[in-house]
Design an enzyme around this catalytic site. Structure first.
Site, mmCIF file in Angstrom:
data_model
loop_
_atom_site.group_PDB
_atom_site.id
_atom_site.type_symbol
_atom_site.label_atom_id
_atom_site.label_comp_id
_atom_site.label_asym_id
_atom_site.label_seq_id
_atom_site.Cartn_x
_atom_site.Cartn_y
_atom_site.Cartn_z
ATOM 1 N N LYS A 219 0.958 4.099 -2.809
ATOM 2 C CA LYS A 219 0.493 5.437 -2.435
ATOM 3 C C LYS A 219 1.558 6.504 -2.675
ATOM 4 O O LYS A 219 1.225 7.629 -3.056
ATOM 5 C CB LYS A 219 0.037 5.444 -0.971
ATOM 6 C CG LYS A 219 -1.315 4.743 -0.757
ATOM 7 C CD LYS A 219 -2.379 5.272 -1.686
ATOM 8 C CE LYS A 219 -3.788 5.126 -1.183
ATOM 9 N NZ LYS A 219 -4.779 5.542 -2.211
ATOM 10 N N TYR B 160 0.842 -1.213 0.000
ATOM 11 C CA TYR B 160 0.000 0.000 0.000
ATOM 12 C C TYR B 160 0.876 1.262 0.000
ATOM 13 O O TYR B 160 0.617 2.219 -0.734
ATOM 14 C CB TYR B 160 -0.878 -0.084 1.244
ATOM 15 C CG TYR B 160 -1.909 1.004 1.427
ATOM 16 C CD1 TYR B 160 -3.044 1.054 0.622
ATOM 17 C CD2 TYR B 160 -1.764 1.952 2.435
ATOM 18 C CE1 TYR B 160 -4.001 2.035 0.827
ATOM 19 C CE2 TYR B 160 -2.718 2.930 2.643
ATOM 20 C CZ TYR B 160 -3.831 2.969 1.841
ATOM 21 O OH TYR B 160 -4.779 3.934 2.043
#
Ligand code: NAI
Length: 300
Positions: free
Chosen positions: A169, A165
């Site tokens: 991101k 993640y």
């Protein structure tokens, strides 16, 4: 000053719940026509259903707004292009894209499979690339476009168990930085939001009393400003629970040494000086950073 979005057409991905729903409702309240996109799957990306997106469209319609539901996965380029073509045909333009859709596959890196990594990169990073590419030419031709990426404190600062993640991101911040440069001439502004809000994504990650203070509506003001006519470009804003901050990628003044001193030993000996944050700057572009390095530093 009231920020209005009359005659603006906005696509919000992952808008069937959580933050996306809150963005869609507020934009519609302010006069925008809104495409509520959502695959309608589970938090880990499995499954699909149009009912979540349709529910938000019903809410918008009930308050007198205009919206359409779309169930395309942001990872499916053909389905996304079809969605954009349909919006263009029906409403004539696409002014705003909020890349918000996302999934989680949290695990410590030691237990994380390649598939866990790829799926998360695919939805957050490639999903945003696919949606942005589908509207980019339209926005350039209109000489108007507002695109919002969604990063996270995990991408900016790290979080245990979220390597996939975090990589996705921070990738979105890199994507924003170059698109902000390429879009500038065409009045296409690209920004990034780093939200913190109580949604199904965070419901089991934070204590209930904290979650109660940070509904999605506490992130909406920053997101809406960042896609408004007056939006800046290349800004990363952290928002949630009443806090609004701006995040930068900074550059220290560093050291600049003669060829005979360009050694690992110099770097080791002067690491504290290289790391000293006094007088740090934020270069406008990668080339500007290169110029600082090759030009002997940014001191005075
Ligand atoms: P959420 O799980 O409520 O919303 C994400 C939405 O994206 C869901 O409705 C889901 O169905 C949809 N979605 C997932 N995969 C999709 C796909 N392939 N195509 C289309 N739609 C898809 O979670 P939340 O919190 O509202 O998250 C929104 C965004 O904000 C995400 O990008 C998330 O990573 C980001 N974020 C949220 C934070 C928070 O505190 N809630 C913190 C930092 C970032």
């Amino acid at each position: 000053m009231t920020l209005r979005f009359d005659n603006r057409v906005a696509i919000v991905t992952g808008a069937g719940g959580g933050l996306g729903r809150a963005y869609a409702l507020d934009l519609a309240r302010r006069g925008a026509k809104v495409v509520v996109n959502d695959l309608g799957g589970a938090r880990d990306g499995s499954g699909s259903s149009l009912s979540a997106a349709q529910g938000v469209v019903d809410e918008i319609t009930a308050m007198g707004g205009e919206a359409m539901a779309n169930g395309a996965s942001v990872t499916d380029a053909a389905a996304v292009e079809k969605m954009v073509a349909f919006v263009k045909e029906r409403w004539g333009r696409v002014d705003i894209l909020i890349n918000n859709a996302g999934i989680l596959r949290d695990r410590t890196f030691v237990k994380m499979s390649h598939d866990d990594f790829r799926q998360v990169l695919d939805v957050h990073l490639m999903g945003s690339v696919i949606c942005t590419k589908a509207v980019w030419e339209i926005m350039r031709e209109q000489t108007f476009g507002r695109i919002l990426m969604t990063t996270s404190s995990t991408g900016l600062y790290g979080n245990f168990g979220q390597a996939n993640y975090g990589a996705a991101k921070l990738g979105l911040v890199g994507l924003m930085k170059t698109l902000a440069l390429e879009g500038a001439k065409y009045n296409v502004k690209v920004n990034t939001i780093a939200p913190l809000a109580a949604t199904r994504m965070t419901e089991d990650l934070m204590p209930a009393e904290l979650l109660a203070k940070m509904g999605p509506e506490t992130v909406v003001p920053a997101a809406v400003f960042l896609v408004s006519d007056d939006a800046p470009t290349n800004a990363v804003i952290n928002a949630g629970g009443g806090g609004f901050e701006r995040a930068y990628v900074t550059l220290t003044q560093g050291i600049h040494v003669a060829p005979e001193d360009m050694t690992a030993e110099t770097v080791a000996a002067r690491f504290a000086e290289i790391s000293d944050r006094t007088g740090e700057i934020v270069p406008d572009t990668g080339s500007a950073q290169g110029a600082v390095a090759l030009g002997g530093g940014n001191r005075g």
